[in-house]
Motif scaffolding. Structure first.
Motif, PDB file in Angstrom:
ATOM      1  N   SER A 157     -10.302  -2.451   8.401  1.00 19.58           N
ATOM      2  CA  SER A 157      -9.911  -1.061   8.196  1.00 19.58           C
ATOM      3  C   SER A 157      -8.846  -0.938   7.114  1.00 19.58           C
ATOM      4  CB  SER A 157      -9.395  -0.458   9.508  1.00 19.58           C
ATOM      5  OG  SER A 157      -8.990   0.879   9.318  1.00 19.58           O
ATOM      6  N   ASP A 192     -13.083   8.949   7.498  1.00 23.83           N
ATOM      7  CA  ASP A 192     -12.848   8.113   6.314  1.00 23.83           C
ATOM      8  C   ASP A 192     -14.127   8.007   5.485  1.00 23.83           C
ATOM      9  OD1 ASP A 192     -10.203   7.667   6.955  1.00 23.83           O
ATOM     10  OD2 ASP A 192     -10.619   5.825   8.064  1.00 23.83           O
ATOM     11  N   THR A 202      -9.108   0.989   3.486  1.00 24.98           N
ATOM     12  CA  THR A 202      -8.141   2.022   3.089  1.00 24.98           C
ATOM     13  C   THR A 202      -7.549   1.716   1.721  1.00 24.98           C
ATOM     14  OG1 THR A 202      -7.575   2.512   5.401  1.00 24.98           O
ATOM     15  CG2 THR A 202      -5.982   3.157   3.719  1.00 24.98           C
ATOM     16  N   ARG A 261     -10.189   2.260  -0.977  1.00 23.34           N
ATOM     17  CA  ARG A 261     -10.407   3.690  -1.233  1.00 23.34           C
ATOM     18  C   ARG A 261      -9.289   4.249  -2.112  1.00 23.34           C
ATOM     19  NH1 ARG A 261     -11.087   5.050   3.564  1.00 23.34           N
ATOM     20  NH2 ARG A 261      -8.975   5.679   4.107  1.00 23.34           N
ATOM     21  N   CYS A 262      -8.065   3.872  -1.818  1.00 21.79           N
ATOM     22  CA  CYS A 262      -6.926   4.326  -2.630  1.00 21.79           C
ATOM     23  C   CYS A 262      -6.994   3.745  -4.040  1.00 21.79           C
ATOM     24  CB  CYS A 262      -5.621   3.920  -1.951  1.00 21.79           C
ATOM     25  SG  CYS A 262      -4.148   4.611  -2.716  1.00 21.79           S
ATOM     26  N   THR A 302     -14.262   9.096   1.623  1.00 21.27           N
ATOM     27  CA  THR A 302     -14.687   8.137   0.609  1.00 21.27           C
ATOM     28  C   THR A 302     -15.888   8.664  -0.163  1.00 21.27           C
ATOM     29  OG1 THR A 302     -13.899   6.340   2.026  1.00 21.27           O
ATOM     30  CG2 THR A 302     -15.342   5.729   0.211  1.00 21.27           C
ATOM     31  N   TYR A 316       0.834  -1.206   0.000  1.00 19.86           N
ATOM     32  CA  TYR A 316       0.000   0.000   0.000  1.00 19.86           C
ATOM     33  C   TYR A 316       0.866   1.252   0.000  1.00 19.86           C
ATOM     34  CZ  TYR A 316      -2.865   3.736   1.981  1.00 19.86           C
ATOM     35  OH  TYR A 316      -3.483   4.932   2.211  1.00 19.86           O
ATOM     36  N   ASP A 335     -16.104   1.454   6.254  1.00 22.18           N
ATOM     37  CA  ASP A 335     -15.975   2.801   6.806  1.00 22.18           C
ATOM     38  C   ASP A 335     -17.343   3.485   6.857  1.00 22.18           C
ATOM     39  OD1 ASP A 335     -13.275   2.580   7.174  1.00 22.18           O
ATOM     40  OD2 ASP A 335     -12.739   3.477   5.257  1.00 22.18           O
TER      41      ASP A 335
END
Length: 268
Positions: free
Chosen positions: A166, A213, A170, A173-174, A217, A127, A205
């Motif tokens: 979580s 978050d 993340t 979302r990225c 998002t 990531y 989220d």
């Protein structure tokens, strides 16, 4: 505001102006000594700033040389970027990106590293590599986005939503952001993938569990719907507006002024 403050300061000082000769005589300093003192006072803050910049440069190089994974991960992303830009420059952060990117890629390739034996940690490393590629200026933008997507997809293969929800949210979302910025491939297909990624992230989220978050998002989802090729244009715009307004419920002007400004700009 700076001009107004400067102008006000000038007017204030003008009201208390004394002749140069009277000022010099009363203080006991010559014009040359006064100039020297002013120069020294101006230059004094430069030494700590230069030392801080040097320490930051050493920290990136030291983390890379020692292959300290935790330190390397801390030198990628928004928090470190904001510090580097605020205290030095964007180019300084880009220098860190290149150093850290090479070091993290070596960590991933090293079969003897403990990180390869820990899926969640390896996911975090992949990531961070993706974030570095996303932020990278050097090289082709298209190639950097493709590299980011590749590493994010690899990260998602290592962990499950049930194990580390979580982290999965993340990464998704990225990934949604990366597909939204993707140059290669079909634009319509890229937007559909981005929308699916954002919606998958929102399943974890929620506003109750992770309001910041959730708002971030929703803002990304709004951008994806605004740029969507498929479906009815009017409906897409309405969904985008709903996403931006949802984000603004959390990203208020008082709580998060920069995020609030971004969402307001998108909404406008």
């Amino acid at each position: 505001a700076l001009v107004a403050i400067t102008a006000t300061g000038s007017r204030t000082s003008a009201s208390k102006r004394r002749s140069p000769s009277a000022s010099t005589a009363s203080s006991g300093h010559t014009p040359q000594s006064l100039n020297a003192r002013r120069a020294a006072a101006t230059a004094a803050p430069a030494a700590p700033a230069a030392a801080a910049t040097s320490r930051r440069r050493r920290s990136a190089r030291h983390a890379a040389a020692s292959r300290d994974v935790a330190a390397l991960l801390s030198l990628v992303g928004g928090a470190w970027r904001d510090v580097r830009v605020r205290t030095c420059s964007l180019l300084a952060y880009q220098g860190d990106v290149e150093v850290v990117l090479v070091a993290l890629l070596r960590v991933v390739k090293d079969a003897d590293r403990e990180v390869r034996q820990t899926p969640a940690l390896l996911c975090g490393v992949l990531y961070s590599i993706a974030i570095a590629y996303r932020d990278r200026i050097q090289g082709s933008r298209g190639d950097n986005v493709e590299a980011a997507i590749q590493h994010l997809q690899g990260a998602l293969e290592l962990v499950t939503r049930d194990a580390v929800p979580s982290l999965c949210a993340t990464v998704r979302r990225c990934l949604g952001s990366a597909f939204g910025e993707r140059i290669n491939g079909d634009r319509g297909d890229n937007m559909e993938v981005a929308i699916r990624c954002y919606r998958a992230a929102l399943e974890v989220d929620t506003r109750e569990a992770a309001p910041l978050d959730w708002a971030t998002t929703n803002n990304g989802l709004g951008i994806a719907y605004h740029n969507r090729v498929c479906g009815d244009r009017r409906n897409n715009v309405e969904v985008a507006i709903g996403c931006y307004r949802a984000a603004l419920e959390v990203h208020t002007r008082e709580a998060a002024p920069l995020h609030w400004a971004v969402a307001q700009n998108n909404l406008g």
